[in-house]
Structure formats: C-alpha cells, structure tokens
Design an enzyme around this catalytic site. Structure first.
Site, PDB file in Angstrom:
ATOM      1  N   HIS A 293       0.654  -6.703  10.795  1.00 29.86           N
ATOM      2  CA  HIS A 293       1.705  -6.793   9.764  1.00 29.86           C
ATOM      3  C   HIS A 293       1.500  -7.990   8.830  1.00 29.86           C
ATOM      4  O   HIS A 293       2.463  -8.562   8.322  1.00 29.86           O
ATOM      5  CB  HIS A 293       3.091  -6.927  10.423  1.00 29.86           C
TER       6      HIS A 293
ATOM      7  N   LEU B 105      -3.336   1.820   9.170  1.00 36.57           N
ATOM      8  CA  LEU B 105      -2.269   1.363   8.289  1.00 36.57           C
ATOM      9  C   LEU B 105      -0.945   1.596   9.008  1.00 36.57           C
ATOM     10  O   LEU B 105      -0.798   2.608   9.720  1.00 36.57           O
ATOM     11  CB  LEU B 105      -2.254   2.155   6.969  1.00 36.57           C
ATOM     12  N   ASP B 106       0.002   0.690   8.844  1.00 38.49           N
ATOM     13  CA  ASP B 106       1.313   0.882   9.448  1.00 38.49           C
ATOM     14  C   ASP B 106       1.915   2.201   8.974  1.00 38.49           C
ATOM     15  O   ASP B 106       1.662   2.654   7.853  1.00 38.49           O
ATOM     16  CB  ASP B 106       2.261  -0.262   9.065  1.00 38.49           C
ATOM     17  N   ARG B 107       2.743   2.791   9.817  1.00 37.66           N
ATOM     18  CA  ARG B 107       3.324   4.111   9.515  1.00 37.66           C
ATOM     19  C   ARG B 107       4.009   4.186   8.147  1.00 37.66           C
ATOM     20  O   ARG B 107       3.808   5.153   7.402  1.00 37.66           O
ATOM     21  CB  ARG B 107       4.299   4.502  10.630  1.00 37.66           C
TER      22      ARG B 107
ATOM     23  N   VAL C 299       3.408   2.608   5.464  1.00 37.89           N
ATOM     24  CA  VAL C 299       2.505   2.202   4.379  1.00 37.89           C
ATOM     25  C   VAL C 299       1.670   3.406   3.944  1.00 37.89           C
ATOM     26  O   VAL C 299       1.299   4.249   4.765  1.00 37.89           O
ATOM     27  CB  VAL C 299       1.585   1.047   4.842  1.00 37.89           C
TER      28      VAL C 299
END
Length: 222
Positions: A157, A57-59, A61
C-alpha cells in the site's frame, strides 16, 4: 478484458478496479484465471495454461498488470521487479494538493497484517521498511488534484499510505483517510504506464493504460 500487449512470453492487461489479480479467500475469480481462459481460447491450447503472477495491484486499484507466459519469462521478470528494473508510473486523484508541485517522499512503513494496512513514519522504527516515491502534480479540478507518482520501492500500500502521510489521501480511499468512498468502491489510483526491457527479446517495451471510464478521470485528462 483489455489486453494492452502480448507475445509468446508475456501478456500485459488493464485491470479493472474490483478485480483481484490472484485467488484469495473471497473465492472470487481472479484476473489470472481470466487471462488463462483468454489464452486457452485464443490459441486453442489443450490442458492447463501456464501463467506466472509477477506482481499485484490492490483490489480497488485499476491499471496495468504484467503476467509471464513462460517459466523463463517468469524467472527473469521476478528478478527485474525485485531489482526495481521495471519503471512503473501511477496516476492518483487526491483530495488535497501536495505542498510542493513536485518532490520525493521518503518514509518507513510498518505493515499491520491484521488490519491489512501500512503505517508511515518519518524515521526508521522497529519492523519498518524504507519506502521512496517521486511525485509531481500534473492537473487540477475545482476540488481534486491529479498527481503522477513514480515508485522507487515496492511496499505494501505504498502510494496510498505515503500520499496520506503527506496529507493527500487518494479520492475514495477510506482506509487511508479519504472523507468519502467512490460509488463503485474503487479508489482513484491507476497504474498508468510501464516501461521494461523484454525479459527474453531484450526489446524496450512501453505501455499505457487507458483512463477509467469515469467523468472525473476524463475531466482530469491532460
């Protein structure tokens, strides 16, 4: 650290916004190391603990991340994610309301490595990858909208880029057009629910992440 599910083969945890799943150039302690320490301490394991990173997961998120505790589970989970056999549902708070209450967004995304950003196009272009998601609006406040998103592909993304492309950037996501950042540096995107067939036991597993401890998220509760 909040463990949502664990057994001998897999462990699913609720990631906080700001945490990184796997080590990177920042040198910050990744969630994978925190999970290893948890397993080592809880089960008194000597030596190195095996833990396989299956997805990220993106940082900024928050929400559900699944790790493999055995090599057998890692191989099978990798294949399941590659084939899209893991159902992932996200909740996003957006600054604008989608034109339709429910719909499918199909775009072609081009990733810019230098900018760490993806760009969406309505048709196939050079270097693009097809991206598909389904969304529905499930809640509203005076200024924001709660959108449930089901990913049908897994691109860089993807949710952030595609929602911005239809004029609905995620709250706090400056990179994709939100007007303001969130005070804690997060973006209002949550990996809310995950359904998968256990890679070893073949049992159905459905897990859900708690809502972030944030006034707006709690107000959006449905």
């Amino acid at each position: 650290m909040n463990v949502v599910y664990e057994d001998n083969h897999i462990i699913i945890v609720n990631k906080e916004s700001g945490e990184i799943v796997q080590g990177d150039k920042t040198g910050d302690t990744p969630l994978s190391d925190t999970v290893k320490d948890y397993i080592k301490t809880k089960y008194g394991k000597p030596g190195n603990v095996f833990l396989g990173v299956v997805h990220r997961l993106d940082r900024p998120v928050s929400g559900l991340v699944v790790f493999a505790r055995t090599s057998k589970a890692l191989t099978r989970l990798n294949e399941m994610f590659r084939k899209g056999e893991v159902e992932k549902t996200y909740w996003a708070i957006t600054v604008s309301q989608p034109q339709s209450e429910e719909g499918e967004v199909v775009s072609w995304l081009v990733r810019n490595e230098r900018q760490n950003k993806s760009y969406a196009y309505d048709r196939e272009v050079s270097g693009s990858k097809k991206a598909v998601l389904h969304y529905r609006v499930i809640g509203c406040s005076d200024r924001y909208h709660l959108v449930e998103v089901r990913l049908l592909t897994g691109r860089h993304h993807q949710i952030r880029c595609q929602l911005a492309h239809i004029g609905c950037p995620i709250k706090g996501d400056l990179k994709y057009g939100a007007p303001r950042s969130n005070p804690d540096g997060s973006i209002s995107l949550l990996s809310r629910k995950m359904h998968l067939v256990h890679p070893v036991s073949k049992q159905d597993i459905t897990v859900e992440a708690p809502l972030p401890d944030d006034r707006l998220w709690q107000a959006m509760r449905i």
